[in-house]
Design a protein around this motif. Structure first.
Motif, mmCIF file in Angstrom:
data_model
loop_
_atom_site.group_PDB
_atom_site.id
_atom_site.type_symbol
_atom_site.label_atom_id
_atom_site.label_comp_id
_atom_site.label_asym_id
_atom_site.label_seq_id
_atom_site.Cartn_x
_atom_site.Cartn_y
_atom_site.Cartn_z
ATOM 1 N N THR A 1 0.832 -1.182 0.020
ATOM 2 C CA THR A 1 0.097 -0.022 -0.043
ATOM 3 C C THR A 1 0.868 1.294 0.086
ATOM 4 N N ARG A 2 1.999 1.233 -0.120
ATOM 5 C CA ARG A 2 2.975 2.348 -0.115
ATOM 6 C C ARG A 2 4.145 2.373 -1.198
ATOM 7 N N LEU A 3 3.814 1.973 -2.378
ATOM 8 C CA LEU A 3 4.661 1.890 -3.389
ATOM 9 C C LEU A 3 4.749 3.315 -3.746
ATOM 10 N N HIS A 4 3.676 4.128 -3.662
ATOM 11 C CA HIS A 4 3.791 5.602 -4.218
ATOM 12 C C HIS A 4 4.954 6.363 -3.180
ATOM 13 N N THR A 5 5.319 5.782 -2.219
ATOM 14 C CA THR A 5 6.332 6.300 -1.359
ATOM 15 C C THR A 5 7.847 6.269 -1.965
ATOM 16 N N LEU A 6 7.913 5.429 -2.962
ATOM 17 C CA LEU A 6 9.207 5.087 -3.492
ATOM 18 C C LEU A 6 9.354 6.179 -4.636
ATOM 19 N N GLY A 7 10.793 6.538 -4.867
ATOM 20 C CA GLY A 7 11.149 7.054 -6.260
ATOM 21 C C GLY A 7 10.927 6.156 -7.392
ATOM 22 N N ALA A 8 10.833 6.536 -8.582
ATOM 23 C CA ALA A 8 10.601 5.936 -9.804
ATOM 24 C C ALA A 8 11.050 4.580 -10.092
#
Lengths: 528, 528
Positions: free
Chosen positions: B398-405
């Motif tokens: 649920t936190r992939l959006h917290t990672l750089g591309a």
């Protein structure tokens, strides 16, 4: 006209010859002088270094600690430092200007790691090539250990959002920070200290108001000094007064704020430890009414005088911190300002003039007959010493040798203060407190924050310290709130205007400071 | 010829006029150009800044991030940075040289705190005055947050005296450090992380051997990258290859060692995360035999390949760390060295040439037919991805959006790897491991540590990453000990020679490295 050479990694110091392209454009003898200078640096050959820098008052040498102007100051600096770090040259660029001038820019590589940059303007003089200006850059250390014991991004994040969100806090190494030890500026004390289970009350409140905790900042040992010259960790830099002391004992927090490492410097003021570094470094500093801000979780020096204080670069933020830490009170304006010539006269002429300039010709002078001021200071110092020994004598009795000479001398004297001396001093302090509060009344007392600008690095002259303490002890004895407002001497050095108010008028003082114009005190009065 | 002016503290940016004494010696128009440059900086007027720097390839601009050579590179730097920090001039010193040249040295004061220094050589050109060389210094931050999350003097003192006494440790933010959280390069992970009750096994061992723990160093997110370009905290600097990437994922530890902030960089190597930053920054780096050094207290990436690794600036220290961390074994010399042209060919020509130069013409070439190397790498990456998602998918789902591309893309792909794919990859890896161990035998395999020098800041070209991983995966798949030894390309940029040995020969590899001469591999062999 550019010339470049990479040194191979296996080359030794000073072994990289400059390739010259096109060779004809580099003036005769320049590169020999350049390499002679490198050799002299490596050998710390002070005579050769002096010879290779142009004589006279306009020769320049600048680095991260500031700009030195004039051959004599540069020479004195070199004689004091005992050699620079080992390095080698890895790139050289020459910009020839004419047969007698050239700029040489070199990339340096240090034996302890990292690269630096050196820019030199060389001039051919009758005595040979010499540098007229040098700009030297070395890689920064992981942290400036003169300022910080530990620092993070942040070390402790804010626990809430609030008026201090976005701000960062340098905490003097006397406050409990959960998960860390209190070091009090003394390595032996630090090594024996327990890890703190919770934050000091002031730290907790500032974190809850949104400030991040940037780090734990250096202090004079046990806060028992106004100089900032910690023998173990050095003197934090004073960016607006390079090569001068930082002021203490809130030395690390003050330098952290001056340098922009943190926006709020949390410290303590027992006998001037906020106001003096504020004055020396050109910061705003605040000492609250004694007892108005909780000292829970603070290592004591002398509880009769200890206060939680803070420093900022900005008067609005100084007030915002007060809004978080101080008890609520209705704001009301001050009725009168008073300037006391006898107190101005305690300061050196440049500082007295700067305070007068800041105050303007307008504020009323009132002569105070202060024959007992030296005796008040003595009583203050006696009671402070007694309490300091009560607080730390148990631990220090067998560890006085771990202290630097100045602080050791003070604690040794403190160990000799008898209970009767202390009781008598307490009586004198109580009487002086009444008298000082009467003199100030409900007015705003204006005086110099310290008797001088920051003294040059080295020993502080005792008469300068004595005069500063006569000024600072008034608020200390009176338990009065006071603020130090930065101003500048005619020479461009920072000094402080101190405003002292009656007990409990902390917020009034802070709000007034936040609304001060930059030129005169006239508009300070709402009803004046 | 020196000229000096203190700006009053109330002056605004760029409002301090230079006093000229004697005025006649300052060339006409110079100070106008100087102030025009200040205004252009304040406004980030890129055209004006370009115009006020002399055209051509020899114009210089240096700061703490390195020296830029040539107008074009300086202009590109300015276009990329989006304006400098707000500042004003507080002192100006002019050294006139002739009517067309002058040096201007200025002390600057930054809106965010601190003072800096700027040295400029100005030249009158047909188009007006222009800077031919500038050296710019700003105050250092409290800590370089590209390198460190937290740092101290020390952060954690050594717990014993031993062979590492006097050394300092940068610990990658994947290891448990008692009293601190593990951040793994991701702020959301850090915020949710518990405080660690005890040190990781490797940290504990190094502290007991005498090393102080300097701080917790940055990593690529979850160590799932070889670049060092953390989107949250930036790219740590690479002092020997300025304006190029640091290499990762042990990026912060590597830069800390390069800069002398620490002498030992503790990191991890799963797919090259020690060897790549070692190569890019000119350090020694060691990856041990898989399983030979305890990973207790280390956040996993892919346990089938994860190893505890370390970096130093010095081969003796590299070996000394090994003596602390590695199991005991009797030292014996290597029998043979082998250089494989097919592996050299994976590197770019400058790196291949540097490796060949370092090896010398002497070491025997042996052609390896490696048709399966791309498939081995794919199997390695598939199993690594599966294990990485097993380790972190629960938290990251649920936190992939917290990672750089880049790292996000890798974890997204990892989330798609099925159990069957993973099992098949594991079989391929097991087969490849047998084959690689057969090929290496008891010999010393020499190959490039990475396929290129450190790429310029920005995206790493995919083919460069792919070629590097084909080189690094051999030791990863083989579980083999490997060391990266620094060397230099013809252009003076760091790159690495990698030596790979058979399992368990870690100490042999380290002791050989410590005894290496700087020129050729010939004396590497005791019995050769």
């Amino acid at each position: 006209m550019g010339i470049r050479k990479h040194g191979a990694l296996g080359d030794g110091a000073g072994q990289v010859a400059a390739a010259t392209h096109p060779p004809a454009t580099v003036p005769d003898g320049l590169m020999d002088a350049f390499w002679a200078y490198e050799s002299a640096l490596t050998d710390n050959d002070l005579d050769a270094l002096d010879r290779l820098f142009a004589p006279g008052p306009t020769t320049l040498r600048g680095d991260a600690n500031g700009l030195l102007v004039g051959h004599d100051r540069i020479s004195a600096f070199r004689h004091a430092r005992g050699g620079g770090p080992r390095r080698r040259i890895v790139e050289v660029h020459v910009q020839p200007i004419d047969m007698s001038h050239a700029l040489v820019v070199a990339v340096t590589e240090f034996a302890h790691g990292g690269r630096g940059l050196q820019t030199q303007l060389w001039k051919r003089t009758p005595a040979g090539w010499a540098v007229t200006a040098a700009h030297v850059a070395q890689p920064a250390p992981a942290l400036d250990t003169r300022i910080w014991r530990v620092v993070g991004d942040p070390l402790i994040p804010a626990t809430g959002a609030g008026p201090l969100s976005g701000h960062s806090l340098a905490v003097k190494d006397l406050y409990a920070v959960a998960g860390h030890r209190i070091g009090a500026g003394n390595p032996a004390f630090l090594a024996a200290a327990p890890i703190q289970p919770r934050h000091a009350a002031a730290v907790e409140a500032l974190l809850a108001a949104g400030a991040d905790l940037r780090g734990i900042a250096r202090t004079d040992e046990f806060a028992y000094s106004l100089a900032g010259t910690n023998v173990h960790t050095g003197t934090p830099p004073n960016p607006k007064a390079p090569h001068r002391i930082s002021g203490g004992s809130t030395s690390g927090s003050a330098s952290a704020v001056s340098l922009g490492h943190a926006t709020i410097g949390l410290g303590t003021d027992t006998g001037g430890s906020i106001r003096v570094p504020a004055a020396y470094q050109g910061l705003f500093g605040f000492r609250p009414t004694h007892g108005s801000v909780s000292t829970a979780g603070l290592l004591p020096l002398a509880p009769s005088f200890d206060t939680v204080g803070w420093l900022t670069r900005d008067a609005l933020l100084l007030a915002a911190v007060g809004d978080v830490l101080l008890p609520d009170s209705a704001v009301r304006p001050f009725g009168e300002v008073v300037v006391v010539p006898e107190l101005l006269a305690l300061a050196q002429p440049d500082v007295a003039a700067a305070v007068e300039t800041r105050v303007g010709g307008w504020a009323p002078r009132e002569s105070w007959d202060l024959p007992d001021l030296p005796a008040w200071l003595t009583a203050f110092q006696t009671l402070q010493a007694w309490e300091a020994w009560q607080a730390h004598g148990g631990w220090l009795a067998t560890r006085l040798h771990t202290l630097g000479a100045d602080v050791r001398g003070r604690f040794e004297a403190a160990s000799d203060v008898g209970e009767d001396d202390a009781a008598q001093a307490a009586e004198q302090v109580a009487a002086a407190r009444i008298r000082i509060r009467e003199l100030v009344g409900d007015r705003l007392l204006v005086l110099p924050s310290a008797s001088s600008v920051a003294p040059p690095l080295g020993q502080v002259p005792p008469e300068v310290r004595q005069a500063t303490m006569q000024l600072t002890c008034l608020a200390g004895i009176g338990g009065l709130p006071s603020v130090s407002i930065p101003t500048t001497t005619a020479d461009g050095l920072p000094c402080g205007v101190c405003l002292v108010a009656s007990p409990g008028r902390d917020r009034d003082l802070l709000h007034l400071t936040a609304e001060l114009p930059t030129v005169s005190v006239r508009p300070w009065l709402r009803d004046g």
